[in-house]
Design a protein around this motif. Structure first.
Motif, PDB file in Angstrom:
ATOM      1  N   UNK A 105       1.090  -1.647   0.031  1.00  0.00           N
ATOM      2  CA  UNK A 105      -0.370  -0.031   0.168  1.00  0.00           C
ATOM      3  C   UNK A 105       1.012   1.029  -0.418  1.00  0.00           C
ATOM      4  N   UNK A 106       0.647   1.877  -0.859  1.00  0.00           N
ATOM      5  CA  UNK A 106       1.889   2.848  -1.368  1.00  0.00           C
ATOM      6  C   UNK A 106       0.938   4.348   0.088  1.00  0.00           C
ATOM      7  N   UNK A 107      -0.009   4.406  -0.091  1.00  0.00           N
ATOM      8  CA  UNK A 107      -0.134   5.543   1.762  1.00  0.00           C
ATOM      9  C   UNK A 107      -0.308   4.552   3.049  1.00  0.00           C
ATOM     10  N   UNK A 108      -1.725   5.155   3.052  1.00  0.00           N
ATOM     11  CA  UNK A 108      -2.447   3.930   4.689  1.00  0.00           C
ATOM     12  C   UNK A 108      -3.107   2.851   3.838  1.00  0.00           C
ATOM     13  N   UNK A 109      -3.020   2.067   4.716  1.00  0.00           N
ATOM     14  CA  UNK A 109      -4.013   1.146   5.042  1.00  0.00           C
ATOM     15  C   UNK A 109      -4.448   1.161   6.165  1.00  0.00           C
ATOM     16  N   UNK A 110      -5.627   1.130   6.248  1.00  0.00           N
ATOM     17  CA  UNK A 110      -6.682   0.718   7.480  1.00  0.00           C
ATOM     18  C   UNK A 110      -7.064  -0.920   7.194  1.00  0.00           C
ATOM     19  N   UNK A 111      -7.360  -1.814   8.458  1.00  0.00           N
ATOM     20  CA  UNK A 111      -7.226  -3.070   8.263  1.00  0.00           C
ATOM     21  C   UNK A 111      -8.301  -3.484   9.017  1.00  0.00           C
ATOM     22  N   UNK A 112      -9.237  -4.020   8.576  1.00  0.00           N
ATOM     23  CA  UNK A 112     -10.613  -4.598   9.578  1.00  0.00           C
ATOM     24  C   UNK A 112     -10.805  -3.211  10.231  1.00  0.00           C
ATOM     25  N   UNK A 113     -11.024  -3.372  11.142  1.00  0.00           N
ATOM     26  CA  UNK A 113     -11.974  -1.854  12.812  1.00  0.00           C
ATOM     27  C   UNK A 113     -11.392  -2.264  13.806  1.00  0.00           C
ATOM     28  N   UNK A 114     -10.891  -1.564  14.657  1.00  0.00           N
ATOM     29  CA  UNK A 114     -10.844  -1.730  16.534  1.00  0.00           C
ATOM     30  C   UNK A 114     -11.869  -3.359  16.628  1.00  0.00           C
ATOM     31  N   UNK A 115     -11.022  -4.311  17.271  1.00  0.00           N
ATOM     32  CA  UNK A 115     -11.669  -5.559  17.802  1.00  0.00           C
ATOM     33  C   UNK A 115     -11.419  -6.877  17.083  1.00  0.00           C
ATOM     34  N   UNK A 116     -11.196  -6.509  15.229  1.00  0.00           N
ATOM     35  CA  UNK A 116     -11.040  -6.832  13.817  1.00  0.00           C
ATOM     36  C   UNK A 116      -9.626  -7.488  13.968  1.00  0.00           C
ATOM     37  N   UNK A 117      -8.998  -8.465  13.279  1.00  0.00           N
ATOM     38  CA  UNK A 117      -8.534  -9.373  12.718  1.00  0.00           C
ATOM     39  C   UNK A 117      -8.105  -9.376  11.245  1.00  0.00           C
ATOM     40  N   UNK A 118      -7.135  -9.130  10.700  1.00  0.00           N
ATOM     41  CA  UNK A 118      -7.107  -9.451   9.301  1.00  0.00           C
ATOM     42  C   UNK A 118      -6.114 -10.470   9.044  1.00  0.00           C
ATOM     43  N   UNK A 119      -6.109 -11.253   8.757  1.00  0.00           N
ATOM     44  CA  UNK A 119      -4.665 -12.880   8.677  1.00  0.00           C
ATOM     45  C   UNK A 119      -3.306 -12.494   7.719  1.00  0.00           C
ATOM     46  N   UNK A 120      -2.771 -12.165   7.619  1.00  0.00           N
ATOM     47  CA  UNK A 120      -1.966 -12.624   5.957  1.00  0.00           C
ATOM     48  C   UNK A 120      -1.108 -13.594   6.178  1.00  0.00           C
ATOM     49  N   UNK A 121      -1.641 -14.575   5.631  1.00  0.00           N
ATOM     50  CA  UNK A 121      -0.962 -15.623   5.435  1.00  0.00           C
ATOM     51  C   UNK A 121       0.069 -16.278   4.071  1.00  0.00           C
ATOM     52  N   UNK A 122       0.241 -17.166   4.059  1.00  0.00           N
ATOM     53  CA  UNK A 122       0.453 -17.985   2.809  1.00  0.00           C
ATOM     54  C   UNK A 122       0.034 -18.740   1.705  1.00  0.00           C
ATOM     55  N   UNK A 123      -0.218 -19.457   2.518  1.00  0.00           N
ATOM     56  CA  UNK A 123      -1.823 -20.574   1.942  1.00  0.00           C
ATOM     57  C   UNK A 123      -2.619 -21.028   2.815  1.00  0.00           C
TER      58      UNK A 123
END
Length: 530
Positions: A105-123
């Motif tokens: 992300x070239x600018x600002x990343x917003x991932x989910x909202x407070x209390x949420x979780x966004x997993x970054x996985x391979x597979x």
């Protein structure tokens, strides 16, 4: 690039080797860091897949204004994703359930909202057949300019590969109110009080270093684009994609579409680029098909399918395009070409949160995606994923497309004059239109100072003057040769080189007069005697 769009500069930095040289990409093959063009003889991801892309028919075609021809090299539009599965050139707001891949992300990343979780996985359930991009020597799952304090937890684990890999990198550096904290042996980038609910980045592959806990988050370059945009300039890629979709250019197979009840049946040509206009997917009545099948070969690395979406479109219907063969078979050979679109654009499947197959290339659009799942890469100006969306799976676009040479066939000079049609000098003449001298010159006496030299005049004996006659005397004709001496009585006579022509005449007149006087005297004497 925007032509009013940005024109991409040559991005100097490579991911592993720094600002120059070659860097591994997602397919594990070194690519140029200054251009995505490759000769056809150079191995690419298509070779890894066991196929080589054949160029479009070896013909030169075009319109009345230009001719197009493949020039023997190829490009991949997603080289400008730099090996990341999702790339937003500006900001991104990711609310979907999971990322299998890597995000930039070239600018600002917003991932989910407070209390949420966004997993970054391979597979997990998509594909493991890719390699995480390398930034400053480290495999990287997240490369961003900044992280929003309105986010939840970005859980960077890289799980699904042994060993788990992938760092989080902050090209913009640490930004308040965030700080680095120890969290179960790894480093957490977090705001005060956000350890459990966020906003935070839990970098589970980056060990805690008490001496410098942010060391592994920092980047050598200060912009995301310096690492990611490793392909050709955006406007150059646009300039190659447009002729591929132009029927007059003859550079790709124009896909024939049949309709079987509510299905679209596509006839691809093996070994060449296949292009279909987005509108041709629709059924004759205007409804969108419920499914797509193929009459012949499926999309493949050497038989890619490009769906061209026309300029002005603001809503795109995506769908499963696997023809029943499964996403694994086709997803990395399909591209949704949204390069002609700009501004807000939404894209969602034709059936609720259905499957969306293929990579989405929308570098100038503010793209909002809904899917469940999405199999492919994404490039957008800004990117939003909706909260009811599913997973993104890293089916990287593997096909190489032919670059195009455009040769103008019309006149190379302007048809309109380049000089002003009005004269640049004043309309009125700068000199008088009437002659400054008489049109018929008056003959004036001319004396040749060289040939006519003054001669001394002999002194004349005084002569008796004749008595004036009442009868005017006719002027004597001018001598042959033209005497140009003035005739006016108030003009001084010019010197002559010979005898004055009036002298003999004067002598004769004087003699006659004297004779007449003598005769008169003789006649009067006899009369006196009488």
């Amino acid at each position: 690039m925007r032509a009013t769009r940005r024109t991409a500069s040559a991005y100097a930095a490579a991911r592993e080797t720094g600002p120059s040289g070659s860097a591994p990409k997602a397919d594990g093959i070194p690519h140029s860091t200054t251009s995505g063009r490759r000769a056809l003889t150079i191995g690419t991801a298509a070779l890894v897949a066991g196929a080589t892309l054949a160029l479009a028919p070896a013909i030169t075609a075009g319109s009345a204004d230009a001719a197009f021809a493949a020039d023997g090299t190829t490009f991949n539009p997603f080289d400008n994703a730099g090996g990341f599965s999702l790339y937003a050139r500006g900001d991104a707001n990711l609310q979907h359930s999971e990322v299998e891949g890597a995000i930039a992300v070239g600018g600002t990343l917003t991932a989910k909202q407070p209390g949420g979780r966004l997993p970054i996985q391979h597979y997990v359930t998509g594909t493991a057949d890719y390699t995480a991009p390398v930034i400053d020597g480290a495999a990287t799952r997240v490369l961003i300019g900044a992280y929003s304090d309105q986010s939840g937890i970005l859980d960077v684990s890289g799980s699904g590969i042994a060993p788990n890999d992938g760092y989080a990198k902050l090209a913009g550096g640490e930004q308040a109110p965030f700080f680095f904290a120890y969290r179960g042996g790894y480093a957490q980038y977090v705001v005060p009080g956000g350890e459990d609910q966020g906003p935070s980045i839990d970098a589970k592959n980056q060990a805690w270093d008490a001496a410098d806990p942010g060391a592994t988050f920092r980047t050598a370059e200060t912009s995301v684009a310096a690492y990611v945009e490793q392909g050709d300039a955006w406007d150059q890629v646009d300039g190659w994609l447009a002729p591929l979709a132009d029927p007059a250019a003859g550079l790709a197979n124009r896909v024939e579409v049949a309709h079987d009840t509510d299905r679209a049946v596509l006839a691809l040509q093996a070994g060449v680029v296949n292009v279909i206009d987005y509108a041709d997917l629709f059924l004759p009545g205007g409804a969108y098909p419920t499914a797509v099948t193929y009459a012949g070969p499926l999309p493949a690395a050497d038989t890619p399918l490009i769906i061209r979406v026309p300029a002005g479109t603001t809503s795109v219907i995506g769908m499963a395009l696997d023809g029943g063969a499964g996403t694994d078979a086709v997803a990395n050979s399909i591209m949704w070409d949204l390069s002609a679109l700009s501004g807000p654009v939404t894209m969602a499947p034709n059936t609720g949160n259905g499957q969306l197959d293929g990579s989405v290339y929308a570098p100038h659009a503010d793209l909002t995606l809904t899917f469940g799942p999405l199999g492919g890469q994404v490039i957008a100006e800004t990117l939003t994923t909706t909260g009811d969306s599913g997973e993104t799976h890293a089916y990287y676009f593997r096909a190489e497309l032919p670059t195009v040479v455009v040769t103008p066939t019309g006149p190379t000079t302007p048809t309109e004059p380049t000089a002003p049609t009005e004269p640049i000098t004043p309309a009125e003449p700068t000199t008088p239109t009437e002659p400054t001298a008489p049109t018929t010159p008056t003959e004036q006496p001319v004396v040749n100072p060289v040939t006519e030299q003054p001669q001394p005049q002999p002194e004349q004996e005084p002569q008796p003057q004749p008595t004036p006659s009442a009868t005017p005397t006719t002027p004597a004709p001018a001598p042959a040769g033209g005497d140009l001496s003035p005739t006016g009585s108030d003009t001084e006579a010019l010197p002559s080189t010979g005898v004055d022509p009036a002298l003999p005449l004067g002598i004769a007149v004087g003699a006659v007069t004297l004779g007449a006087l003598g005769l008169l005297l003789a006649l009067r004497r006899p009369a006196a005697r009488r």
